[in-house]
Design a protein around this motif. Sequence first.
Motif, short mmCIF file in Angstrom:
data_model
loop_
_atom_site.label_atom_id
_atom_site.label_comp_id
_atom_site.label_asym_id
_atom_site.label_seq_id
_atom_site.Cartn_x
_atom_site.Cartn_y
_atom_site.Cartn_z
N TYR A 237 0.84 -1.20 0.00
CA TYR A 237 0.00 0.00 0.00
C TYR A 237 0.87 1.24 0.00
N GLU A 238 0.34 2.32 -0.60
CA GLU A 238 1.09 3.58 -0.58
C GLU A 238 0.51 4.55 0.45
N ASN A 239 -0.33 4.03 1.33
CA ASN A 239 -0.76 4.81 2.49
C ASN A 239 -0.98 3.84 3.64
N TYR A 240 -0.95 4.38 4.85
CA TYR A 240 -0.99 3.50 6.03
C TYR A 240 -2.38 2.99 6.36
N LEU A 241 -3.40 3.83 6.10
CA LEU A 241 -4.76 3.44 6.47
C LEU A 241 -5.21 2.16 5.76
N ASP A 242 -4.85 2.04 4.49
CA ASP A 242 -5.24 0.84 3.74
C ASP A 242 -4.64 -0.42 4.36
N LEU A 243 -3.39 -0.31 4.80
CA LEU A 243 -2.76 -1.45 5.47
C LEU A 243 -3.51 -1.79 6.76
N VAL A 244 -3.79 -0.76 7.53
CA VAL A 244 -4.45 -0.95 8.83
C VAL A 244 -5.84 -1.57 8.64
N LYS A 245 -6.51 -1.17 7.55
CA LYS A 245 -7.88 -1.64 7.30
C LYS A 245 -7.91 -3.01 6.62
N ASP A 246 -6.76 -3.49 6.19
CA ASP A 246 -6.69 -4.79 5.49
C ASP A 246 -7.07 -5.91 6.47
N HIS B 85 5.54 7.14 16.02
CA HIS B 85 4.98 5.95 16.68
C HIS B 85 3.58 6.22 17.26
N HIS B 86 3.46 7.35 17.96
CA HIS B 86 2.19 7.67 18.60
C HIS B 86 1.05 7.68 17.58
N GLU B 87 1.25 8.41 16.50
CA GLU B 87 0.22 8.55 15.46
C GLU B 87 -0.10 7.20 14.81
N HIS B 88 0.94 6.46 14.46
CA HIS B 88 0.72 5.24 13.70
C HIS B 88 0.19 4.08 14.53
N VAL B 89 0.67 4.00 15.77
CA VAL B 89 0.16 2.94 16.66
C VAL B 89 -1.32 3.21 16.97
N LEU B 90 -1.61 4.49 17.22
CA LEU B 90 -2.99 4.87 17.51
C LEU B 90 -3.92 4.52 16.34
N LEU B 91 -3.44 4.79 15.13
CA LEU B 91 -4.21 4.45 13.93
C LEU B 91 -4.55 2.96 13.91
N CYS B 92 -3.57 2.14 14.26
CA CYS B 92 -3.80 0.69 14.31
C CYS B 92 -4.79 0.32 15.40
N LEU B 93 -4.55 0.82 16.60
CA LEU B 93 -5.36 0.42 17.76
C LEU B 93 -6.81 0.82 17.59
N GLU B 94 -7.02 2.02 17.05
CA GLU B 94 -8.39 2.50 16.86
C GLU B 94 -9.12 1.68 15.80
N SER C 71 -7.17 -9.02 6.19
CA SER C 71 -6.38 -10.25 6.14
C SER C 71 -5.10 -10.13 6.97
N VAL C 72 -4.81 -8.92 7.45
CA VAL C 72 -3.59 -8.70 8.26
C VAL C 72 -3.93 -8.86 9.74
N ASP C 73 -3.17 -9.72 10.44
CA ASP C 73 -3.45 -10.00 11.85
C ASP C 73 -2.79 -9.02 12.81
N VAL C 74 -1.61 -8.54 12.43
CA VAL C 74 -0.83 -7.70 13.35
C VAL C 74 0.11 -6.81 12.53
N ILE C 75 0.35 -5.62 13.05
CA ILE C 75 1.20 -4.67 12.33
C ILE C 75 2.45 -4.32 13.12
N TYR C 76 3.56 -4.36 12.42
CA TYR C 76 4.83 -3.92 12.99
C TYR C 76 5.02 -2.47 12.56
N VAL C 77 5.03 -1.56 13.52
CA VAL C 77 5.21 -0.14 13.23
C VAL C 77 6.71 0.16 13.21
#
Lengths: 328, 328
Positions: free
Chosen positions: B55-64, B79-88, B66-72
């Motif tokens: 993906y060329e943006n993070y939200l699409d990855l987070v919304k995928d 970190h704060h912004e991207h981890v929060l995006l995942c958790l939410e 089929s993905v079980d877990v994300i390594y930031v």
Amino acid sequence: MEKKIRWGILGCGRIAKTFAESLQHVADAELAAVASRTPGKANEFAKAYNVQCYYENYLDLVKDESVDVIYVATTHNYHHEHVLLCLENKKPVLCEKPFTVNSKQAEDLIKAARQNKVFLMEAMWTRFLPCIVELNRLLSENIVGDIGLLRADFGFRAKGRNAHKYYFDPNLAGGALLDLGVYPVSFSRMVFKKSPLSIKTFGYIDSSKVDEHAAYMFEYGYGKVAMMSSSFSIDIPHDAVICGTEGYIKIPYFSRPTQFSIKLHGQEEKTVRIPFASNGLNYQAQEVNKCLKEGKLESDIMPLDESLEIMKMLDALRKEWGLKYPME
Amino acid sequence: MEKKIRWGILGCGRIAKTFAESLQHVADAELAAVASRTPGKANEFAKAYNVQCYYENYLDLVKDESVDVIYVATTHNYHHEHVLLCLENKKPVLCEKPFTVNSKQAEDLIKAARQNKVFLMEAMWTRFLPCIVELNRLLSENIVGDIGLLRADFGFRAKGRNAHKYYFDPNLAGGALLDLGVYPVSFSRMVFKKSPLSIKTFGYIDSSKVDEHAAYMFEYGYGKVAMMSSSFSIDIPHDAVICGTEGYIKIPYFSRPTQFSIKLHGQEEKTVRIPFASNGLNYQAQEVNKCLKEGKLESDIMPLDESLEIMKMLDALRKEWGLKYPME
């Protein structure tokens, strides 16, 4: 034939024996006399080391005109008294470390040595070991660039393991700092060639009223720090490391090293091995002999002002911990 | 056949590549997708590591789904912004260290993880290396007795030697503490199992406005001290030593050790050698997989409260130095 320097040893304890052994390896030295106030001890010592003359009081040794120089080997609480006794009788002195109990005593001795024009040196034997001489040569060439960190530690668990009682006796100026810490502190002075601008420390005073364990950081200006420790309560690797902008030097057993390793940035580590002869105390005796023959009143390698500066650092640490000895 | 945990990697920098390689050595893991905001970078990464989806943006990855877990794997300022995006978006996260820029951000993330009931862990990979697991087992048996001193250092000269620019960029929360110092600080938390009661430090802020070099001492109560340093200005041996009443343990390359040596009082030194497979990042991935399969929201080995405590110590050091980042 070369004139032999005739040594006297004042005090007949453990370190006196080690020194007597080392003197046998100094070609132009001869152990002429020993003294102890404990009845029978000087005689026993003299027999063991084949010394012709022994005394059961210190003044007789000091007044012995056939003795060229005296090694003061009593416990540190007595250094001030015994060194002064020598100096006032115009007798050159090598004084066991720590030089004195505090800087005030050190100032006294230095003043007496200069007024009486008599040779005096602190027995910081480490400085004269061939390995340290070579290390200093390399440091003078800035081998690791600008030095930003020195680490040096000296600690072993003495408590409950056949500890020498004097380690913990405040009346003998005991504690780990004056007995062990003097090595890292002296080493830091050697490496940075000046005294710290500021000190930060944690120190722990035992129920015996002396320091059993301490950690300290000295700062010498922007980005230059020495981190050190001394302890009678735990075993600590007896190593030093000097770190700079171009790499670092590791010195195992830095108070009595036979090797060190140099790791320069982007290069393989190299080891420099330089063993010492005898037990190593002989090199400081050689330095004293050399100074006496040259008519010097101080050693250039371990000058009196530097011994004073080291005592001031030890004072500063004890002040932070609130550690004052009964005799102060 | 065992279900594979499908990983996504958010950010395609250097550490992301190292992690992607390590995942190839985790039997029940599969790299499912990667994302980068830099055009072309995720595609290139996906090709190199044979990843099916990019993906060329993070939200699409987070919304995928089929993905079980994300390594930031972005720089710490994100970190704060991207981890929060995942958790939410209810996506479990392994977050590269330092966990965040400061403890406030860490608290935020922990709160979000707990509120959303989503797994979160700091990628302190060192903790999961077999050598450290064994070290911790021995420490839990008090192998060196009562620990009185820990030393741990991490420093290398980055300046003027093809340094990564982000090391010195305050806008990326640069500096040696957050990049390197997090290792000794985390190690001290692991060894003493608590946070210090008091801190003493010398820290040096570069003209770039980040810390280039620092020395720090933490105290945990009577006679218990950690002495540490981190530096981008000088090379320091990357070693740790744990000293206690019964002896000491030396851990060379303590952030990625393959061996350590135990020297107990009066005994010969023994060396314990435990190499790690792949590049070592695989063990933390295994821990995450295990936690996810067991339905855990935190790792017992690297729990969130501990990551928070570590961030608080880093905050405390920066406060002493007067180092505040522009985003704070």
